[in-house]
Design a protein around this motif. Structure first.
Motif, mmCIF file in Angstrom:
data_model
loop_
_atom_site.group_PDB
_atom_site.id
_atom_site.type_symbol
_atom_site.label_atom_id
_atom_site.label_comp_id
_atom_site.label_asym_id
_atom_site.label_seq_id
_atom_site.Cartn_x
_atom_site.Cartn_y
_atom_site.Cartn_z
ATOM 1 N N UNK A 15 118.125 -27.483 89.295
ATOM 2 C CA UNK A 15 117.844 -28.002 90.974
ATOM 3 C C UNK A 15 117.492 -27.063 91.773
ATOM 4 N N UNK A 16 118.251 -26.017 91.974
ATOM 5 C CA UNK A 16 117.807 -24.831 92.800
ATOM 6 C C UNK A 16 116.687 -24.322 92.578
ATOM 7 N N UNK A 17 116.264 -23.995 91.213
ATOM 8 C CA UNK A 17 114.935 -23.523 90.916
ATOM 9 C C UNK A 17 113.744 -24.122 91.267
ATOM 10 N N UNK A 18 113.871 -25.514 91.148
ATOM 11 C CA UNK A 18 112.849 -26.595 91.405
ATOM 12 C C UNK A 18 112.622 -26.726 92.887
ATOM 13 N N UNK A 19 113.809 -26.577 93.776
ATOM 14 C CA UNK A 19 113.693 -26.441 95.136
ATOM 15 C C UNK A 19 113.137 -25.292 95.618
ATOM 16 N N UNK A 20 113.351 -24.071 95.100
ATOM 17 C CA UNK A 20 112.856 -22.600 95.343
ATOM 18 C C UNK A 20 111.277 -22.696 95.427
ATOM 19 N N UNK A 21 111.005 -23.028 93.892
ATOM 20 C CA UNK A 21 109.459 -23.241 93.710
ATOM 21 C C UNK A 21 108.790 -24.256 94.795
ATOM 22 N N UNK A 22 109.611 -25.223 95.065
ATOM 23 C CA UNK A 22 108.926 -26.284 96.085
ATOM 24 C C UNK A 22 108.910 -25.673 97.385
ATOM 25 N N UNK A 23 109.754 -24.792 98.029
ATOM 26 C CA UNK A 23 109.592 -24.156 99.199
ATOM 27 C C UNK A 23 108.658 -23.211 99.429
ATOM 28 N N UNK A 24 108.360 -22.505 98.259
ATOM 29 C CA UNK A 24 107.243 -21.436 98.156
ATOM 30 C C UNK A 24 106.345 -22.137 98.182
#
Length: 66
Positions: free
Chosen positions: A21-30
């Motif tokens: 979930x954190x990885x997906x969130x980071x990808x989304x933010x970037x």
């Protein structure tokens, strides 16, 4: 003894889910910041505020997505 194994497996599954979930969130933010012509510092600030990590940790977290 079997109960402990199940407990560890459940914790492992939960931890993997949190990491994903954190990885997906980071990808989304970037991705969003890039689409809006944001700078790397914009992403770092967003990660700091979203995840409550230090600026240094935020830079490490986004390094592979930037």
């Amino acid at each position: 003894m079997g109960g402990r194994v199940l407990e560890y497996e459940e914790k492992d599954i939960l931890n993997r889910g949190i990491e994903q979930g954190m990885e997906q969130g980071l990808k989304g933010i970037v991705s969003l910041c890039k689409k809006m012509n944001g700078s790397e510092i914009d992403v770092v600030e967003s990660v700091v505020s979203t995840y409550g990590v230090s600026e240094e940790n935020a830079r490490v977290m986004i390094k592979k997505y930037w």
